[in-house]
Design a protein around this motif. Structure first.
Motif, mmCIF file in Angstrom:
data_model
loop_
_atom_site.group_PDB
_atom_site.id
_atom_site.type_symbol
_atom_site.label_atom_id
_atom_site.label_comp_id
_atom_site.label_asym_id
_atom_site.label_seq_id
_atom_site.Cartn_x
_atom_site.Cartn_y
_atom_site.Cartn_z
ATOM 1 N N ASN A 82 0.814 -1.214 0.000
ATOM 2 C CA ASN A 82 0.000 0.000 0.000
ATOM 3 C C ASN A 82 0.849 1.267 0.000
ATOM 4 O OD1 ASN A 82 -2.548 -1.322 0.117
ATOM 5 N ND2 ASN A 82 -2.092 -1.831 2.231
ATOM 6 N N HIS A 83 2.157 1.111 0.099
ATOM 7 C CA HIS A 83 3.065 2.259 0.128
ATOM 8 C C HIS A 83 3.381 2.682 -1.309
ATOM 9 C CE1 HIS A 83 6.533 4.743 0.933
ATOM 10 N NE2 HIS A 83 6.238 4.690 2.225
ATOM 11 N N PRO A 84 3.227 3.959 -1.644
ATOM 12 C CA PRO A 84 3.441 4.406 -3.034
ATOM 13 C C PRO A 84 4.820 4.076 -3.601
ATOM 14 C CG PRO A 84 2.568 6.192 -1.679
ATOM 15 C CD PRO A 84 2.817 5.036 -0.767
ATOM 16 N N GLN A 85 5.870 4.174 -2.788
ATOM 17 C CA GLN A 85 7.213 3.845 -3.284
ATOM 18 C C GLN A 85 7.330 2.361 -3.616
ATOM 19 O OE1 GLN A 85 9.383 5.962 0.007
ATOM 20 N NE2 GLN A 85 10.855 6.190 -1.654
ATOM 21 N N ILE A 86 6.707 1.517 -2.819
ATOM 22 C CA ILE A 86 6.747 0.073 -3.068
ATOM 23 C C ILE A 86 5.949 -0.256 -4.324
ATOM 24 C CG2 ILE A 86 6.022 -2.179 -2.183
ATOM 25 C CD1 ILE A 86 8.549 -1.108 -0.842
ATOM 26 N N VAL A 87 4.792 0.365 -4.482
ATOM 27 C CA VAL A 87 3.978 0.136 -5.679
ATOM 28 C C VAL A 87 4.798 0.459 -6.923
ATOM 29 C CG1 VAL A 87 1.950 0.922 -6.961
ATOM 30 C CG2 VAL A 87 1.777 0.491 -4.506
ATOM 31 N N ARG A 88 5.457 1.600 -6.927
ATOM 32 C CA ARG A 88 6.276 2.005 -8.076
ATOM 33 C C ARG A 88 7.436 1.024 -8.291
ATOM 34 N NH1 ARG A 88 6.858 6.939 -6.734
ATOM 35 N NH2 ARG A 88 8.798 6.723 -5.594
ATOM 36 N N PHE A 89 8.125 0.661 -7.205
ATOM 37 C CA PHE A 89 9.250 -0.271 -7.289
ATOM 38 C C PHE A 89 8.816 -1.617 -7.875
ATOM 39 C CE2 PHE A 89 11.519 -3.775 -5.153
ATOM 40 C CZ PHE A 89 12.794 -3.562 -5.632
ATOM 41 N N LEU A 90 7.705 -2.153 -7.390
ATOM 42 C CA LEU A 90 7.242 -3.455 -7.874
ATOM 43 C C LEU A 90 6.782 -3.381 -9.328
ATOM 44 C CD1 LEU A 90 5.356 -4.719 -4.705
ATOM 45 C CD2 LEU A 90 7.565 -5.513 -5.573
ATOM 46 N N LYS A 91 6.104 -2.320 -9.701
ATOM 47 C CA LYS A 91 5.665 -2.166 -11.093
ATOM 48 C C LYS A 91 6.860 -2.101 -12.039
ATOM 49 C CE LYS A 91 1.227 0.143 -10.538
ATOM 50 N NZ LYS A 91 0.503 1.419 -10.722
ATOM 51 N N GLU A 92 7.906 -1.384 -11.620
ATOM 52 C CA GLU A 92 9.082 -1.212 -12.471
ATOM 53 C C GLU A 92 9.955 -2.458 -12.535
ATOM 54 O OE1 GLU A 92 11.138 2.168 -10.880
ATOM 55 O OE2 GLU A 92 9.607 3.581 -11.558
ATOM 56 N N ASN A 93 10.072 -3.182 -11.425
ATOM 57 C CA ASN A 93 11.049 -4.258 -11.340
ATOM 58 C C ASN A 93 10.478 -5.668 -11.366
ATOM 59 O OD1 ASN A 93 13.753 -2.845 -10.840
ATOM 60 N ND2 ASN A 93 12.315 -1.776 -9.526
ATOM 61 N N PHE A 94 9.225 -5.819 -11.003
ATOM 62 C CA PHE A 94 8.618 -7.150 -10.942
ATOM 63 C C PHE A 94 7.216 -7.126 -11.549
ATOM 64 C CE2 PHE A 94 11.660 -6.848 -7.470
ATOM 65 C CZ PHE A 94 12.418 -7.990 -7.660
ATOM 66 N N PRO A 95 7.078 -6.664 -12.778
ATOM 67 C CA PRO A 95 5.740 -6.487 -13.352
ATOM 68 C C PRO A 95 4.957 -7.785 -13.527
ATOM 69 C CG PRO A 95 7.403 -6.213 -15.039
ATOM 70 C CD PRO A 95 8.129 -6.309 -13.717
ATOM 71 N N ASN A 96 5.622 -8.908 -13.637
ATOM 72 C CA ASN A 96 4.931 -10.182 -13.869
ATOM 73 C C ASN A 96 4.922 -11.088 -12.652
ATOM 74 O OD1 ASN A 96 4.473 -9.507 -16.604
ATOM 75 N ND2 ASN A 96 6.601 -10.022 -17.042
#
Length: 104
Positions: A82-96
């Motif tokens: 739920n943390h915005p930085q984590i959301v961005r990190f996961l989208k960029e680095n672990f999209p699948n």
């Protein structure tokens, strides 16, 4: 989150997702994880002990990046999805990975 590996592939030998929808993962190779993180932080002497100590800093309410895993297995950790930085990190680095499936 500052510096992080440039690709998810850097972490593939070291990490497996336990419950990706919750952001929960496990280090399967602590030495490989420490090498990856050491490369990211430009610290050739990184050990898993040093890395895990730094991870604990992210449990603090001030950062809120990580959550404690109840009844965790060995070497399990959990991102705060739920943390915005984590959301961005996961989208960029672990999209699948299946992380953030509820949020995407």
């Amino acid at each position: 989150m500052g510096a992080h590996p440039t690709t998810a592939g850097d972490w593939q030998p070291a990490v497996r997702w336990v419950q990706p929808e919750l952001g929960r993962f496990q280090f399967v190779s602590s030495s490989s994880a420490a090498r990856s993180w050491g490369g990211t932080k430009r610290n050739r002497n990184m050990s898993f002990e040093k890395m895990s100590r730094s991870i604990r800093q992210y449990y603090r309410p001030k950062s809120g990046l990580m959550l404690k895993v109840p009844n965790k297995g060995r070497l399990q950790y959990q991102f705060n999805v739920n943390h915005p930085q984590i959301v961005r990190f996961l989208k960029e680095n672990f999209p699948n990975s299946g992380c953030l499936a509820r949020k995407l």
